[in-house]
Structures are given as C-alpha cells and as structure tokens.
Enzyme design. Structure first.
Site, PDB file in Angstrom:
ATOM      1  N   PRO A  12      94.299 -15.430  90.204  1.00 38.21           N
ATOM      2  CA  PRO A  12      94.165 -15.404  88.740  1.00 38.21           C
ATOM      3  C   PRO A  12      95.365 -15.997  88.024  1.00 38.21           C
ATOM      4  CG  PRO A  12      94.549 -13.185  89.604  1.00 38.21           C
ATOM      5  CD  PRO A  12      94.291 -14.064  90.782  1.00 38.21           C
ATOM      6  N   ASP A  78      97.753 -27.214  96.671  1.00 36.72           N
ATOM      7  CA  ASP A  78      98.424 -26.475  97.736  1.00 36.72           C
ATOM      8  C   ASP A  78      99.892 -26.520  97.403  1.00 36.72           C
ATOM      9  OD1 ASP A  78      98.294 -24.870 100.049  1.00 36.72           O
ATOM     10  OD2 ASP A  78      99.082 -26.519 101.248  1.00 36.72           O
ATOM     11  N   SER A  79     100.499 -25.391  97.421  1.00 37.91           N
ATOM     12  CA  SER A  79     101.885 -25.317  97.002  1.00 37.91           C
ATOM     13  C   SER A  79     102.620 -24.288  97.831  1.00 37.91           C
ATOM     14  CB  SER A  79     101.984 -24.960  95.513  1.00 37.91           C
ATOM     15  OG  SER A  79     101.289 -23.756  95.246  1.00 37.91           O
ATOM     16  N   PHE A 166     104.167 -15.075  89.888  1.00 36.82           N
ATOM     17  CA  PHE A 166     103.632 -14.488  91.116  1.00 36.82           C
ATOM     18  C   PHE A 166     104.311 -15.158  92.300  1.00 36.82           C
ATOM     19  CE2 PHE A 166     100.957 -17.957  89.666  1.00 36.82           C
ATOM     20  CZ  PHE A 166     100.779 -18.738  90.796  1.00 36.82           C
TER      21      PHE A 166
END
Length: 212
Positions: A12, A78-79, A166
């Site tokens: 989220p 993608d990290s 996050f």
C-alpha cells in the site's frame, strides 16, 4: 470508474506514492486516481515470482505478467537497498533479507546487526529502483515497454529514525539531509527518492496511457 492501469504491487505504501506522483500531473486533474489506478491485489492478480537476477528483469517480469493477466497497462518496479560494504547486497533480496516471509522490521534489524561494527565513513548505501510500464494488445501481448531507473544515495544510521515510509526508510539518511528517509514528508520523499525518480521518468508514458 473502470480501472485504467494496474500497479503490480501489494504494497500500500508504493500505491500511495504512485498515486501522489501522478496527482501532480495537470493532464490527470479530472481523473479519480483512487479508482483509475489499482494494485495487483485489487485486480485479482496472482502473485508473480521474482525470478530475475537484476532489478530490471524483476520489474519487467511483474509488469508483463500483470498486463497479460488483466489486459490493462501495468506498471511494476523492483527496488532495494544496495550497501557498499556488502557488495551491493541486499539488492534484489532486500524484501526477504531475513527470510522469505520476513517483515520490514526483521529485515531492518538483521541488516543493522550485520553492520554493527562498521564505522560511519563506511556505511554508504543507496536505494535503487527500476520501474517498468507494459501496455498489452487485445491478446495480452506487449505492444509497448519502457523502463527507467532511479537512485538515492545516502548513509546508513545505527538506529531507526522516523515513522514514515516503509522498508529500510528509517535507517537511510540521504546525502545532504539530517533526517532519515522515514522523517521526510511524502512530497519531500517523492522529490528525491529512487522510486520517485524512476516513476517520474516513466510518468509521461503512464500519463499517456491513462489519458487515452
């Protein structure tokens, strides 16, 4: 409103950041991004295994799979965190550094433990992100693909700071900042973050897909 694009994530936080970035586009001011831009879970997509060996490979794997499954344009990224003294690790394993189903807290705690004896001068690290857009044709085959890359350089703190963001946000202090990434507002973070850079570079393609 019928969804117009799928962000291939179940996170989220990523969905909020992506909608916030698109919300600054004048071309989309009349579009309800809450319903036009949905995540993979809302679209009912199966989880896509990240079998690539690079950020770009994993990003395209996810975007292609979601576009084929939904018939909608799909954006994926993608990290991860690349730590200098770990030779670029955790890298593509950032989300599962402490195990396949590890929480953000577990991953962060393990990394801090591994770096406990590393001096500040050697705690360099960077968030890296590759974002991809895949637009399918009527048969679910890709008719357009685009990829972009973003990088946020910084230093790893010894303890988490801040409640925002996050993942590893609470322990990366960007170059030129006195705060961790988790202490920045969403607007501040989007302006400098790896994901913000990659999504911003992709935004023109996404706006075009949404506006049609």
């Amino acid at each position: 409103m019928t969804p117009k694009i799928v962000l291939a994530t179940r996170n989220p936080g990523k969905l909020r950041e992506f909608r916030a970035l698109l919300g600054s586009s004048p071309e989309l001011r009349d579009l309800d991004l809450e319903t036009a831009v949905i995540d993979a879970a809302t679209a009912g997509c199966a989880e896509v295994p990240e079998t690539g060996l690079t950020f770009e490979e994993n990003s395209l794997i996810k975007a292609r799979a979601v576009a084929a499954e939904t018939g909608l344009p799909a954006v994926a990224d993608d990290s991860g965190l690349a730590v200098d003294v770990l030779g670029g690790a955790p890298g593509i394993f950032s989300a599962r550094w402490a195990g396949a189903r590890a929480s953000d807290e577990a991953n962060l705690s393990l990394l801090l433990e591994q770096l406990a004896d590393i001096a500040p001068a050697h705690r360099g690290a960077a968030f890296v992100c590759v974002a991809s857009l895949v637009i399918p044709d009527a048969d679910g085959r890709s008719i357009h693909e685009a990829t972009t890359t973003g990088r946020l350089q910084g230093t790893l703190l010894r303890e988490p700071q801040g409640l925002g963001g996050f993942g590893y946000d609470p322990i990366l202090q960007p170059v030129g900042e006195t705060r961790s990434t988790a202490e920045l507002s969403m607007q501040e973070k989007n302006a400098i973050s790896h994901r913000g850079q990659a999504f911003a570079a992709l935004r023109g393609h996404v706006v075009e897909a949404l506006a049609t």
